[in-house]
Design a protein around this motif. Structure first.
Motif, PDB file in Angstrom:
ATOM      1  N   ASP A 108       0.827  -1.202   0.000  1.00  0.00           N
ATOM      2  CA  ASP A 108       0.000   0.000   0.000  1.00  0.00           C
ATOM      3  C   ASP A 108       0.862   1.253   0.000  1.00  0.00           C
ATOM      4  OD1 ASP A 108      -2.338  -1.439  -0.049  1.00  0.00           O
ATOM      5  OD2 ASP A 108      -2.644  -1.371   2.114  1.00  0.00           O
ATOM      6  N   LEU A 109       0.293   2.348  -0.486  1.00  0.00           N
ATOM      7  CA  LEU A 109       1.012   3.610  -0.614  1.00  0.00           C
ATOM      8  C   LEU A 109       0.242   4.734   0.065  1.00  0.00           C
ATOM      9  CD1 LEU A 109       0.826   2.234  -3.819  1.00  0.00           C
ATOM     10  CD2 LEU A 109       2.910   3.572  -3.905  1.00  0.00           C
ATOM     11  N   SER A 110       0.938   5.845   0.307  1.00  0.00           N
ATOM     12  CA  SER A 110       0.318   7.036   0.880  1.00  0.00           C
ATOM     13  C   SER A 110       1.051   8.264   0.355  1.00  0.00           C
ATOM     14  CB  SER A 110       0.391   6.993   2.413  1.00  0.00           C
ATOM     15  OG  SER A 110       0.012   8.241   2.966  1.00  0.00           O
ATOM     16  N   PHE A 111       0.287   9.270  -0.028  1.00  0.00           N
ATOM     17  CA  PHE A 111       0.897  10.500  -0.541  1.00  0.00           C
ATOM     18  C   PHE A 111       0.403  11.755   0.164  1.00  0.00           C
ATOM     19  CE2 PHE A 111       1.074   7.393  -3.982  1.00  0.00           C
ATOM     20  CZ  PHE A 111       2.429   7.437  -4.293  1.00  0.00           C
ATOM     21  N   SER A 112      -0.558  11.617   1.062  1.00  0.00           N
ATOM     22  CA  SER A 112      -1.099  12.778   1.748  1.00  0.00           C
ATOM     23  C   SER A 112      -0.045  13.456   2.622  1.00  0.00           C
ATOM     24  CB  SER A 112      -2.307  12.366   2.598  1.00  0.00           C
ATOM     25  OG  SER A 112      -2.840  13.470   3.278  1.00  0.00           O
ATOM     26  N   GLY A 113       0.747  12.674   3.358  1.00  0.00           N
ATOM     27  CA  GLY A 113       1.774  13.254   4.221  1.00  0.00           C
ATOM     28  C   GLY A 113       2.859  13.960   3.442  1.00  0.00           C
ATOM     29  N   LEU A 114       3.164  13.464   2.269  1.00  0.00           N
ATOM     30  CA  LEU A 114       4.168  14.101   1.412  1.00  0.00           C
ATOM     31  C   LEU A 114       3.698  15.484   0.980  1.00  0.00           C
ATOM     32  CD1 LEU A 114       6.746  14.020  -0.246  1.00  0.00           C
ATOM     33  CD2 LEU A 114       5.538  12.664  -1.963  1.00  0.00           C
ATOM     34  N   LYS A 115       2.422  15.570   0.640  1.00  0.00           N
ATOM     35  CA  LYS A 115       1.840  16.861   0.261  1.00  0.00           C
ATOM     36  C   LYS A 115       1.888  17.833   1.437  1.00  0.00           C
ATOM     37  CE  LYS A 115      -2.328  17.080   0.848  1.00  0.00           C
ATOM     38  NZ  LYS A 115      -3.730  16.613   0.865  1.00  0.00           N
ATOM     39  N   THR A 116       1.605  17.341   2.648  1.00  0.00           N
ATOM     40  CA  THR A 116       1.646  18.197   3.840  1.00  0.00           C
ATOM     41  C   THR A 116       3.064  18.675   4.117  1.00  0.00           C
ATOM     42  OG1 THR A 116      -0.236  16.994   4.776  1.00  0.00           O
ATOM     43  CG2 THR A 116       1.106  18.297   6.298  1.00  0.00           C
ATOM     44  N   ALA A 117       4.053  17.798   3.904  1.00  0.00           N
ATOM     45  CA  ALA A 117       5.446  18.191   4.111  1.00  0.00           C
ATOM     46  C   ALA A 117       5.843  19.311   3.160  1.00  0.00           C
ATOM     47  CB  ALA A 117       6.352  16.984   3.922  1.00  0.00           C
ATOM     48  N   LEU A 118       5.371  19.240   1.926  1.00  0.00           N
ATOM     49  CA  LEU A 118       5.667  20.316   0.972  1.00  0.00           C
ATOM     50  C   LEU A 118       5.011  21.623   1.410  1.00  0.00           C
ATOM     51  CD1 LEU A 118       6.019  20.331  -2.762  1.00  0.00           C
ATOM     52  CD2 LEU A 118       4.174  21.743  -1.866  1.00  0.00           C
ATOM     53  N   LEU A 119       3.780  21.552   1.908  1.00  0.00           N
ATOM     54  CA  LEU A 119       3.097  22.745   2.389  1.00  0.00           C
ATOM     55  C   LEU A 119       3.888  23.414   3.506  1.00  0.00           C
ATOM     56  CD1 LEU A 119       0.638  24.645   2.708  1.00  0.00           C
ATOM     57  CD2 LEU A 119      -0.400  22.877   4.156  1.00  0.00           C
ATOM     58  N   ARG A 120       4.385  22.621   4.440  1.00  0.00           N
ATOM     59  CA  ARG A 120       5.159  23.181   5.555  1.00  0.00           C
ATOM     60  C   ARG A 120       6.475  23.779   5.079  1.00  0.00           C
ATOM     61  NH1 ARG A 120       3.991  18.152   9.745  1.00  0.00           N
ATOM     62  NH2 ARG A 120       1.905  18.834  10.375  1.00  0.00           N
ATOM     63  N   ALA A 121       7.114  23.139   4.114  1.00  0.00           N
ATOM     64  CA  ALA A 121       8.363  23.681   3.576  1.00  0.00           C
ATOM     65  C   ALA A 121       8.103  25.003   2.860  1.00  0.00           C
ATOM     66  CB  ALA A 121       9.000  22.673   2.624  1.00  0.00           C
ATOM     67  N   ARG A 122       7.006  25.070   2.133  1.00  0.00           N
ATOM     68  CA  ARG A 122       6.649  26.322   1.459  1.00  0.00           C
ATOM     69  C   ARG A 122       6.392  27.419   2.468  1.00  0.00           C
ATOM     70  NH1 ARG A 122       0.702  27.623  -0.424  1.00  0.00           N
ATOM     71  NH2 ARG A 122       0.701  27.796   1.855  1.00  0.00           N
ATOM     72  N   ASP A 123       5.597  27.122   3.497  1.00  0.00           N
ATOM     73  CA  ASP A 123       5.264  28.127   4.512  1.00  0.00           C
ATOM     74  C   ASP A 123       6.499  28.606   5.251  1.00  0.00           C
ATOM     75  OD1 ASP A 123       2.664  27.894   3.748  1.00  0.00           O
ATOM     76  OD2 ASP A 123       2.006  26.736   5.490  1.00  0.00           O
ATOM     77  N   ALA A 124       7.450  27.704   5.504  1.00  0.00           N
ATOM     78  CA  ALA A 124       8.680  28.099   6.193  1.00  0.00           C
ATOM     79  C   ALA A 124       9.479  29.081   5.344  1.00  0.00           C
ATOM     80  CB  ALA A 124       9.514  26.864   6.506  1.00  0.00           C
ATOM     81  N   LEU A 125       9.527  28.841   4.044  1.00  0.00           N
ATOM     82  CA  LEU A 125      10.238  29.760   3.155  1.00  0.00           C
ATOM     83  C   LEU A 125       9.554  31.125   3.110  1.00  0.00           C
ATOM     84  CD1 LEU A 125      11.040  27.396   0.138  1.00  0.00           C
ATOM     85  CD2 LEU A 125      12.704  28.424   1.699  1.00  0.00           C
ATOM     86  N   VAL A 126       8.233  31.108   3.051  1.00  0.00           N
ATOM     87  CA  VAL A 126       7.489  32.370   3.015  1.00  0.00           C
ATOM     88  C   VAL A 126       7.717  33.159   4.293  1.00  0.00           C
ATOM     89  CG1 VAL A 126       5.181  33.384   2.966  1.00  0.00           C
ATOM     90  CG2 VAL A 126       5.746  31.502   1.412  1.00  0.00           C
ATOM     91  N   THR A 127       7.720  32.471   5.421  1.00  0.00           N
ATOM     92  CA  THR A 127       7.929  33.146   6.704  1.00  0.00           C
ATOM     93  C   THR A 127       9.336  33.723   6.798  1.00  0.00           C
ATOM     94  OG1 THR A 127       6.347  31.694   7.817  1.00  0.00           O
ATOM     95  CG2 THR A 127       7.951  32.825   9.215  1.00  0.00           C
ATOM     96  N   ASP A 128      10.331  32.967   6.343  1.00  0.00           N
ATOM     97  CA  ASP A 128      11.731  33.379   6.493  1.00  0.00           C
ATOM     98  C   ASP A 128      12.119  34.497   5.531  1.00  0.00           C
ATOM     99  OD1 ASP A 128      12.026  31.515   8.465  1.00  0.00           O
ATOM    100  OD2 ASP A 128      12.978  30.008   7.183  1.00  0.00           O
ATOM    101  N   GLN A 129      11.571  34.447   4.291  1.00  0.00           N
ATOM    102  CA  GLN A 129      12.055  35.403   3.294  1.00  0.00           C
ATOM    103  C   GLN A 129      10.944  36.223   2.644  1.00  0.00           C
ATOM    104  OE1 GLN A 129      14.084  32.329   1.075  1.00  0.00           O
ATOM    105  NE2 GLN A 129      12.442  32.193  -0.444  1.00  0.00           N
ATOM    106  N   GLY A 130       9.717  36.045   3.123  1.00  0.00           N
ATOM    107  CA  GLY A 130       8.619  36.869   2.645  1.00  0.00           C
ATOM    108  C   GLY A 130       8.002  36.436   1.333  1.00  0.00           C
TER     109      GLY A 130
END
Length: 365
Positions: free
Chosen positions: A215-237
Motif C-alpha cells: 500500500d502507498l500514501s501521498f497525503s503526508g508528502l503533500k503536507t510536508a511540501l506545504l510546511r516547507a513552502r510556509d517556512a520559506l514564506v515566513t523566512d524570506q517573505g
C-alpha cells in the motif's frame, strides 16, 4: 464472434470528453481508426481543479461532436458499427451519466449492442491494445484519481496487491501545483518546474516505506511540501522561482522513490506465482512523467522483469482504451441493456477490502 468487429468507445469520467473507433479482426490486434479528445482545462483553470457540474455540462455539449469527428476521421459510418462501449464508472457521476445516456441513445437508435466498461479496466488493458501483452501481467495503474497494483488475469479478472490509502499521486501533483501557484493540470507543470530544480534540497518523507506491504500514501508528502513552502514564506517573505523549482524537484523525487520501492515489493509478490513471462505494465496519467517512468524501468531491469508503458497519448484519459476494453468484454460474450447504470464507484477487484472505506453507494474505488 469469428468476424471483424468495429466498435465506438465513449469516455467522459472526469474532464476529458472522448470518442474513438477501433477495428479488430478475429484473433488479430486491434487498430485505432480514430481517437478524439476534447479537454476542459480552460473551463476549470480559474478554480484550481475540476468542477463536477461544469465538467458534466461540457460533456453533454461535446459528446456528439466527438462522435461526429471520430466517424469522419475513421471513414466509418454509423451503420458500420457492431457495438458501442462506454465508461460506466467510476468517475464524476454527472460526466459518467452523460456518456452512458449518449451511448444508450446511439445503441437504441442503431439497434446494436451496448457494453459498459470500467474506466480503470480501460487503463489496465491498454498494454494489450498497444503491445498485445498476454495475461497474466502486473499492472501499476497510476493516475489523478487512482493508484493500484493489480495482477491482470483477464478482461474482468483483476487481483489487487496494493494501492493508495489516501491521495492518488496525480491528485498530489495537482495539489502541489496549487500550493505553489502553478497552472493546472498539475502533473505537467510540476514536472516542467522540476527540470530546473534541486531534488536534494528538501528532505521530504517517503511514506509507508517503513511498513510491510504494497500500500502507498501521498497525503503526508503533500503536507510536508506545504510546511516547507510556509517556512520559506515566513523566512524570506515569499518564494523565488528557484524555490518553486527545488520544491517541485524534491517532491517529484519523493513520489518516484516511493513508487519505485513499492513496485519492487509488489514485483516480488507477483513473482511468487512464477509467471512465464513476467512483465510490469504502467498506465494512467502519471505514467507520462519521465522521472517516474525511468525509476520504474530501472527497478524492472534490476529484477529481471519486462516493462511496458503506453504512448503518452494513451496514458491520459481517452476513448480508445474504453473501446478496446469493450471489445475484450464483447468478444467474451458480455452485453448490457438500457438498464446500464452510471457508477461513481466501481472497484476492479471486488473481493478485496476497500482501501478508502465505503459508503451508501458501495466500496470506494
Amino acid at each position: 464472434m469469428g468476424k471483424e468487429l468495429i466498435i465506438l468507445g465513449l469516455e467522459s469520467s472526469c474532464d476529458d470528453t472522448a470518442a474513438a473507433i477501433l477495428r479488430q479482426p478475429d484473433g488479430g490486434p486491434a487498430e485505432i481508426l480514430a481517437s478524439v479528445v476534447h479537454g476542459q482545462n480552460d473551463l476549470h483553470a480559474a478554480f484550481g481543479g475540476v468542477v463536477p457540474e461544469i465538467a458534466a455540462r461540457a460533456h453533454a455539449e461535446k459528446l456528439d461532436i466527438c462522435v461526429e469527428e471520430a466517424l469522419a476521421a475513421s471513414g466509418v459510418a454509423l451503420r458500420d458499427l457492431d457495438a458501442i462501449a462506454v465508461t460506466a464508472g467510476p468517475g464524476l457521476i454527472g460526466g459518467v451519466m452523460s456518456g452512458v445516456m449518449c451511448a444508450k441513445g446511439l445503441a437504441a437508435g442503431l439497434n446494436i449492442p451496448l457494453v459498459g466498461v470500467n474506466h480503470l479496466a480501460g487503463h489496465a488493458l491498454t498494454p494489450r491494445l498497444t503491445d498485445q501483452v498476454a495475461f497474466p501481467y502486473l499492472m501499476l495503474l497510476v493516475s489523478g484519481g487512482h493508484c493500484q497494483f493489480l495482477i491482470a488475469r483477464g478482461p474482468d479478472d483483476f487481483t489487487r496487491l496494493g494501492g493508495t490509502i489516501d491521495d492518488a499521486p496525480g491528485e498530489a501533483f495537482d495539489k502541489t501545483a496549487r500550493l505553489l501557484g502553478l497552472p493546472q493540470p498539475g502533473g505537467p507543470s510540476v514536472e516542467q518546474a522540476a527540470k530546473d530544480g534541486d531534488s536534494a534540497r528538501f528532505a521530504f518523507p517517503r511514506p509507508l516505506l517503513d511498513r510491510p506491504g504494497c500500500d502507498l500514501s501521498f497525503s503526508g508528502l503533500k503536507t510536508a511540501l506545504l510546511r516547507a513552502r510556509d517556512a520559506l514564506v515566513t523566512d524570506q517573505g515569499g518564494l523565488t522561482e528557484q524555490d518553486r523549482n527545488d520544491l517541485c524537484a524534491s517532491f517529484q523525487a519523493a513520489v518516484a522513490d516511493v513508487l519505485a520501492k513499492k513496485t519492487a515489493r509488489t514485483i516480488a509478490a507477483y513473482l511468487e506465482d512464477a509467471p512465464a513471462e513476467p512483465l510490469l505494465a504502467v498506465a494512467g496519467g502519471v505514467a507520462a512523467n519521465q522521472t517516474i517512468r525511468a525509476a520504474l524501468e530501472t527497478v524492472c531491469a534490476q529484477m529481471g522483469v519486462g516493462f511496458t508503458a503506453p504512448p503518452l497519448a494513451l496514458c491520459t484519459d481517452n476513448a480508445a482504451m474504453i473501446a478496446f476494453a469493450g471489445l475484450e468484454r464483447f468478444r467474451g460474450g458480455h452485453r448490457d441493456d438500457m438498464r446500464l447504470a452510471a457508477r461513481p464507484r466501481w472497484p476492479l477487484d471486488k473481493t478485496a477490502p476497500a482501501l478508502l472505506g465505503g459508503g451508501k453507494k458501495g466500496a470506494k474505488a
